[in-house]
Design a protein around this motif. Sequence first.
Motif, short mmCIF file in Angstrom:
data_model
loop_
_atom_site.label_atom_id
_atom_site.label_comp_id
_atom_site.label_asym_id
_atom_site.label_seq_id
_atom_site.Cartn_x
_atom_site.Cartn_y
_atom_site.Cartn_z
N VAL A 1 5.57 17.37 -11.36
CA VAL A 1 5.24 18.80 -11.18
C VAL A 1 6.50 19.63 -10.99
CG1 VAL A 1 4.12 20.45 -9.65
CG2 VAL A 1 2.95 18.35 -10.27
N LEU A 2 7.39 19.14 -10.12
CA LEU A 2 8.56 19.97 -9.79
C LEU A 2 9.58 20.01 -10.92
CD1 LEU A 2 9.15 19.37 -6.01
CD2 LEU A 2 7.74 21.03 -7.17
N THR A 3 9.72 18.91 -11.67
CA THR A 3 10.69 18.97 -12.76
C THR A 3 10.14 19.71 -13.97
OG1 THR A 3 9.97 16.82 -13.55
CG2 THR A 3 11.91 16.85 -12.15
N ILE B 1 4.02 12.19 -8.92
CA ILE B 1 3.38 13.51 -9.13
C ILE B 1 4.35 14.62 -8.74
CG2 ILE B 1 1.55 15.04 -8.32
CD1 ILE B 1 -0.21 12.48 -8.08
N VAL B 2 5.01 14.43 -7.59
CA VAL B 2 5.96 15.45 -7.13
C VAL B 2 7.05 15.66 -8.16
CG1 VAL B 2 7.76 15.93 -5.42
CG2 VAL B 2 5.53 15.18 -4.66
N VAL B 3 7.63 14.55 -8.63
CA VAL B 3 8.71 14.65 -9.62
C VAL B 3 8.19 15.34 -10.88
CG1 VAL B 3 10.15 13.31 -11.20
CG2 VAL B 3 10.09 12.73 -8.79
N SER C 1 2.56 9.45 -5.33
CA SER C 1 2.82 10.83 -4.88
C SER C 1 4.20 11.28 -5.32
CB SER C 1 2.67 10.94 -3.36
OG SER C 1 3.54 10.06 -2.74
N PHE C 2 5.18 10.39 -5.25
CA PHE C 2 6.52 10.79 -5.68
C PHE C 2 6.53 11.08 -7.18
CE2 PHE C 2 11.03 9.84 -6.79
CZ PHE C 2 11.58 10.89 -6.09
N GLY D 1 0.83 -1.21 0.00
CA GLY D 1 0.00 0.00 0.00
C GLY D 1 0.85 1.25 0.00
N LEU D 2 1.86 1.26 0.87
CA LEU D 2 2.75 2.42 0.96
C LEU D 2 3.54 2.58 -0.33
CD1 LEU D 2 3.66 4.66 2.73
CD2 LEU D 2 5.34 3.16 3.76
N LEU D 3 3.93 1.43 -0.91
CA LEU D 3 4.65 1.45 -2.18
C LEU D 3 3.81 2.13 -3.25
CD1 LEU D 3 7.44 0.23 -2.42
CD2 LEU D 3 6.43 -1.72 -3.58
N PHE D 4 2.54 1.73 -3.28
CA PHE D 4 1.62 2.30 -4.27
C PHE D 4 1.50 3.81 -4.10
CE2 PHE D 4 -2.74 3.86 -4.82
CZ PHE D 4 -2.88 3.68 -6.19
N TRP D 5 1.25 4.23 -2.85
CA TRP D 5 1.09 5.67 -2.60
C TRP D 5 2.38 6.44 -2.84
CZ3 TRP D 5 -3.35 7.82 -2.77
CH2 TRP D 5 -4.50 7.09 -2.38
N MET D 6 3.50 5.81 -2.49
CA MET D 6 4.80 6.46 -2.70
C MET D 6 5.04 6.66 -4.19
SD MET D 6 7.62 7.72 -1.73
CE MET D 6 9.23 8.02 -2.43
N LEU D 7 4.79 5.61 -4.99
CA LEU D 7 4.98 5.72 -6.44
C LEU D 7 4.10 6.84 -6.99
CD1 LEU D 7 5.19 2.03 -7.66
CD2 LEU D 7 6.87 3.82 -8.06
#
Lengths: 354, 166
Positions: B24-26, B20-22, B17-18, B9-15
């Motif tokens: 948007v920010l890049t 999206i973060v990558v 959100s990370f 579950g955490l893996l899924f959310w990490m993939l």
Amino acid sequence: MSRFYKILFLILVGVVTLQTTYASEAQAAGEPLNVREFILEHISDSYEWHITKIGEKHISIPLPIIVYSQTSGWHVFMSSAFHHAPVHNGFTIAHEGASKGKIVEIDAAGKQTKPFDISITKNVFSLLFSSTILIIIILSVARSYKKGSYKPQKGFIAFMEMFIMNVNNDIIKPCIGKDYKRYAPYLLTVFFFIFINNILGLIPIFPGGANVTGNIAITFVLAICTFLIVNFSGTKEYWREILWPDVPLWLKAPVPLMPVIELVGIFTKPFALMIRLFANMLAGHSIVLGLTALVFVTVSLGPVMNTSMTVVSVVFSVFIAFVELLVAYIQAYIFTMLSAVFIGLARVEPHHKH
Amino acid sequence: MSLLTPDSGLLFWMLLSFGIVVFVLTKFGFPVIIKMVEERKAYIEESLLMAEKARIELQQVKAEGEQIIATARNEHKAIIAEAAELKDKLVKDARVQAQVEADKVIAESRRLIEFEKEEALRSIRKQVAEISVSISEKVLRTKLAEKGEQQAMIERLLDEINVSKS
């Protein structure tokens, strides 16, 4: 300055008194503290955000549970449902076995199966929270620029700008080399992602305090991203050095000894990244918790011992908190720097033999 | 141990959100910031260079101005000197001319005086002659008795006159 020390002393005394009373109460309630459980409970993930316990009442923030069962499909409910009954819609939190602490589905025969679980747990919530904060901060800096105006920024934005440019110029640029500009945005994202999660992890109250970067799933994804970028940006020379390195022939044929070692090296690099960040953050949280647990453990040794150990505990906790602040930066720094170094190594140009 | 096994579950959310973060920010975050900071840096460097250039130019202009002033001052001095010289020359010339003129006038007047003198002398002589004649007449009137003596006397007188005249 003396006023500062006075305030510090008062806070210390207050904290010590509070902790000792609390510890005595806990002792009086007849629950000997299991330090291992206590630490593991705090550094591992959970389905609700436990804040404190007053008397017998647990105060916690319920978080949504999202599970997909093979038999009954999607289920979404708040974790507070477990407060009323341990089994909700056939789901429960396992207390032992391989999936201890996880949601399991119990069928009619009493057999436990693991559903597909994408619940918003404590770590997930903290992760989403920090990601949102990070996006807001960086975009607010980026949006603050006006076209054609070269006026220097002020305040927080100026600080962030300096921070970003420092990471860009002092970590990424020297480690990658000439075409660093392609990788700088990703590496900066990684740096600030790790940094903000580390810092939020140090704040003991909601919504901080979750052990996000000390969770292997998080560092795993980060390491995989770096692994993919490193190997997809590898030049011909990089692959040649792995598959046909400049070593005596007998080391690479007929038994490909060096190529095998080099190939293993491809995987050990991101693996080291993953473990380093995970272990450092986990250890930091564990130390703070361990020092705090000292207060509760020494209750049985009498009030004098307990009070003195409480002082020690608080002093050390403060010290470790400062160290952790440093570690939060250093770990983000190291992860970014090593990723940049690996990318730089993968961008190797063929050197001409003289 | 559960600490070392990544939770799905955490893996899924990490993939998620990370990722999206990558993304948007890049795309909208860091490149904008880096570009802007670098542009500003270039702008500052350019401005500094331009300021330096302007400073040098200003110095040149200043030096040129000073030179122009110096030349002007020299010219001014020369002109003044020339004017003074000219004035002196004019005065001298005027003086010389005046002298010449005066000399001429003096010569003329001298000539005139000479002429006048001559004239006067002539008229005086004439008058003297007339007076002598009249005197002689008177003398003659009185002393005409002795003829020989008279004749001798006249002769003598005439000689005397001739002597004085020559």
